[in-house]
Design an enzyme around this catalytic site. Structure first.
Site, PDB file in Angstrom:
ATOM      1  N   ARG A  19     -16.219 -39.765  10.108  1.00 55.75           N
ATOM      2  CA  ARG A  19     -16.646 -39.086   8.881  1.00 55.75           C
ATOM      3  C   ARG A  19     -15.477 -39.012   7.921  1.00 55.75           C
ATOM      4  NH1 ARG A  19     -19.406 -33.333   9.787  1.00 55.75           N
ATOM      5  NH2 ARG A  19     -17.288 -32.719  10.306  1.00 55.75           N
ATOM      6  N   THR A  52     -15.901 -36.182   1.899  1.00 58.88           N
ATOM      7  CA  THR A  52     -17.306 -36.384   1.497  1.00 58.88           C
ATOM      8  C   THR A  52     -18.274 -36.159   2.654  1.00 58.88           C
ATOM      9  OG1 THR A  52     -17.269 -38.719   2.089  1.00 58.88           O
ATOM     10  CG2 THR A  52     -16.561 -38.147  -0.149  1.00 58.88           C
ATOM     11  N   ASP A  96     -13.441 -29.748  17.154  1.00 62.25           N
ATOM     12  CA  ASP A  96     -13.454 -31.203  16.941  1.00 62.25           C
ATOM     13  C   ASP A  96     -13.474 -31.894  18.301  1.00 62.25           C
ATOM     14  OD1 ASP A  96     -12.457 -33.942  16.608  1.00 62.25           O
ATOM     15  OD2 ASP A  96     -12.200 -33.340  14.510  1.00 62.25           O
ATOM     16  N   ASP A 101     -10.775 -34.667  18.976  1.00 61.14           N
ATOM     17  CA  ASP A 101      -9.435 -34.103  19.159  1.00 61.14           C
ATOM     18  C   ASP A 101      -9.308 -33.406  20.508  1.00 61.14           C
ATOM     19  OD1 ASP A 101      -8.468 -35.030  16.781  1.00 61.14           O
ATOM     20  OD2 ASP A 101      -8.736 -33.148  15.689  1.00 61.14           O
TER      21      ASP A 101
END
Ligand code: PRP
Ligand code: URA
Length: 214
Positions: free
Chosen positions: A109, A113, A205, A208
């Site tokens: 991603r 945006t 995340d 991560d």
């Protein structure tokens, strides 16, 4: 498993072992090693549930005592992890279905945006003859999953399921609007997305936490 009234394309896997493991994975104190192990285990348990309705065909074998009528999956299974975080689910599912093939679609991603950027694709050429499970721990805006399913349908895939750990209502709606024929299996539908497109409460995340890149 239970289907959700308001989301006919979604099945929440409420198995208590899945829910316990997801709770530990969500915990911010859970480190990389344990998080990685949990994601693999949850993926395997969920895959066991969602492969239930795949058709079988006859396969006869000889046991040490004589002939035995058995069975095998009628169509091959193709797993498609969305890179990167989907990779964390592959090995767990391959322990369950070692004959599965693995196609890879790389999508990230854009952080500003939130639009998906597709950067890699390698799929089995006969993917259209197989059952396909797209795997990604997170269904947030659904930009990544929608882009991935676009690619898979273009490649000829017709039997596609989505397996993710945590979903946002916004993403479920966006996926249904674009690919109403694709069922979603998830361990949780959380409250919402925050202003940065992260699922709340979510688990942070996923990439991560899997790969220690936070
Ligand atoms: C994460 C996640 C999904 C995507 C979900 O990947 O693994 O692919 O975000 O968000 P969406 O539903 O809004 O598209 P990310 O873009 O962080 O890439 P990474 O796996 O390489 O870290
Ligand atoms: N990607 C993640 O890894 N986590 C989220 O909550 C949303 C997108």
């Amino acid at each position: 498993m239970s289907s959700e009234g308001s989301w006919p394309n979604v099945t929440i896997i409420r198995h208590p072992v899945v829910q316990e493991q997801l709770t530990v994975a969500r915990d911010r104190r859970t480190g990389v090693e344990q998080f990685r192990r949990l994601v693999g285990q949850i993926a395997r348990l969920m895959a066991f549930e969602i492969t239930r309705d795949y058709p079988s065909k006859a396969r006869n074998v000889e046991t040490p005592m004589g002939p035995c009528a058995g069975s095998e999956l009628a169509r091959g299974l193709t797993l498609v992890p969305i890179l990167r975080a989907g990779l964390g689910m592959v090995d767990g599912i391959l322990e369950l279905v070692p004959s599965a093939r693995v196609g890879h679609v790389g999508i990230y991603r854009n952080e500003k945006t939130l639009q998906p950027v597709t950067y890699y694709c390698k799929l089995p050429p006969d993917i259209g003859q197989t059952d396909v499970i797209v795997i990604d721990p997170m269904l947030a805006t659904a930009g990544s999953l929608n882009a991935c399913i676009d690619v898979l349908k273009k490649a000829g895939a017709t039997s596609i399921k989505v397996l993710c750990l945590v979903s946002a209502p916004e993403g479920i709606r966006a996926l249904r609007d674009r690919h109403a024929d694709v069922p979603v299996y998830t361990a949780a539908v959380d409250e919402k997305l925050n202003e940065r497109g992260y699922i709340v409460p979510g688990l942070g995340d996923a990439g991560d936490r899997l790969f220690g890149t936070a």
